[in-house]
Design an enzyme around this catalytic site. Sequence first.
Site, mmCIF file in Angstrom:
data_model
loop_
_atom_site.group_PDB
_atom_site.id
_atom_site.type_symbol
_atom_site.label_atom_id
_atom_site.label_comp_id
_atom_site.label_asym_id
_atom_site.label_seq_id
_atom_site.Cartn_x
_atom_site.Cartn_y
_atom_site.Cartn_z
ATOM 1 C CD1 TRP A 321 -3.092 1.554 0.945
ATOM 2 C CD2 TRP A 321 -1.322 2.342 2.132
ATOM 3 N NE1 TRP A 321 -3.152 2.726 1.196
ATOM 4 C CE2 TRP A 321 -2.590 3.261 2.054
ATOM 5 C CE3 TRP A 321 -0.220 2.728 3.046
ATOM 6 C CZ2 TRP A 321 -2.581 4.618 2.939
ATOM 7 C CZ3 TRP A 321 -0.499 4.020 3.750
ATOM 8 C CH2 TRP A 321 -1.336 4.731 3.417
ATOM 9 C CG HIS A 322 3.364 2.389 3.136
ATOM 10 N ND1 HIS A 322 2.712 1.171 3.953
ATOM 11 C CD2 HIS A 322 3.385 3.385 4.072
ATOM 12 C CE1 HIS A 322 2.540 1.893 5.228
ATOM 13 N NE2 HIS A 322 2.802 3.192 5.222
ATOM 14 N N GLY A 323 3.743 1.527 -1.422
ATOM 15 C CA GLY A 323 4.536 1.992 -2.503
ATOM 16 C C GLY A 323 4.501 0.815 -3.536
ATOM 17 C CG PHE A 467 3.515 6.470 0.924
ATOM 18 C CD1 PHE A 467 4.458 6.171 0.009
ATOM 19 C CD2 PHE A 467 4.179 7.029 2.213
ATOM 20 C CE1 PHE A 467 5.754 5.817 0.284
ATOM 21 C CE2 PHE A 467 5.294 6.850 2.467
ATOM 22 C CZ PHE A 467 6.295 6.139 1.586
#
Length: 467
Positions: A321-323, A467
């Site tokens: 989800w962060h990248g 993000f």
Amino acid sequence: MYYISPKKWRHFTLTVISYIFYGWANPAFVVLMIGSTIIDYICGLFIAERWGKNWSKPIENLVKGGERTRRQKLAVTISVISNLSLLAFFKYFNFAVENYNSLLEFIGVETIASDSIINVILPLGISFYTFQSMSYSIDIYRGDAKPIRNFIDFACYVSMFPQLVAGPIIRFQDVSNQLKHRTHTLEKFSRGIAFFCLGMAKKVLLANPCGKIADVCFDSVDVGLLNSWYGAISYAFQIYFDFSGYSDMAIGLGLMLGFVFPKNFDAPYSSRSITEFWRRWHISLSTWLRDYLYIPLGGNRNGNTRTYINLMIVMLLGGLWHGSSWNFVIWGAIHGTFLALERLANKKAFYQKLPKIAGIIITFIIVVFAWVFFRATDLPSAMHYLQAMFGGTSATQIDVVNNVLIRNPYYIFSFILAGIVVWKFPQTWDFTKKITFAKTIWIMLLMIVSVMALMTQDFNPFIYFIF
């Protein structure tokens, strides 16, 4: 503009201002967000069976835990799939193409590799507002909240500028009642100013100088043992003060508008385990993943093995989800592994036997090691940096130059001050519960110094914008 607007127009005013704010970077992003908002609003109506019906009729078909109709199940499915598809395309399309081509090159059939000329631009804050918008339809489906009748109210919830581009993730059930009625008081407004000023100070006076140290160390071709730890811990400080500072400012702005947003950080580096760390770090994300992913997967209800698998799935997806990078997946895997190990170890009273300070130090070291994968540009860079942290590299002329850049009194003082604030200062949430005259003086002084520093700094990135 918000306060001079008639009461019934305030949400409209706030929504328009938020769209202008968001569209300042790219007007096309606004169209994307409006589309997502419309889909979830309509899905919410179908779930509540309020499409074209009388709103005064009691909502008896949404009893919590009750049976749902096929149309309700279809509506919530459309909401979830549309949001996740939107997020997947804009966040992971380029990543998927790169890995597809790398795989074909590895097996020697690069002739059929994709030559896509599409370069998808990541819209700001898409990870945050898709999760927020999706929580609306899920909360209604579960019976945790009632649907919004007015579309503008819902658009205001999704687009609200204080937390739009970098969180915290505000779940619908947390603010549904506030969208209908909330109080605007001088006490709230004053506390909001205090939150904003303290968050600004965290960002400008602590996160920025620590970020400069981290950038020099991580971007260096060679870094020695001492500087590698100096840089890694500085990044741990940077990302904490950057994100918690932004969260404080968002919460403060929300209070100025009458909204009470939930706490997003609670002294995470004072945690005695990774399990405790995730109860204190980015609370809005960790609780979202728990309630909308971990528990639906089965949580801890289906035996130990399934529980460990669920923890790993949640943390791997949380990392992704962060990248769109394998580094984020590895970061999630590290945290997922320790969450599973600690759950096993707790049954043998392992952590309970450690002194408090030892638990804090061990947990912080684990978190710092994981941050290396989070910060490094790619996997080889992360492995090279970890090698330096274990003494696998020797100091070079480049490292001597780095010393000149990052070991001056200003950066050393900022680093030490960051550590003192992390482990000794009260949390903003607790500090602002009662605003005394002395606190007011300190808060205003911090704001003045922050603005002065901001005017002279040319290094001012917000980490979580990407993000």
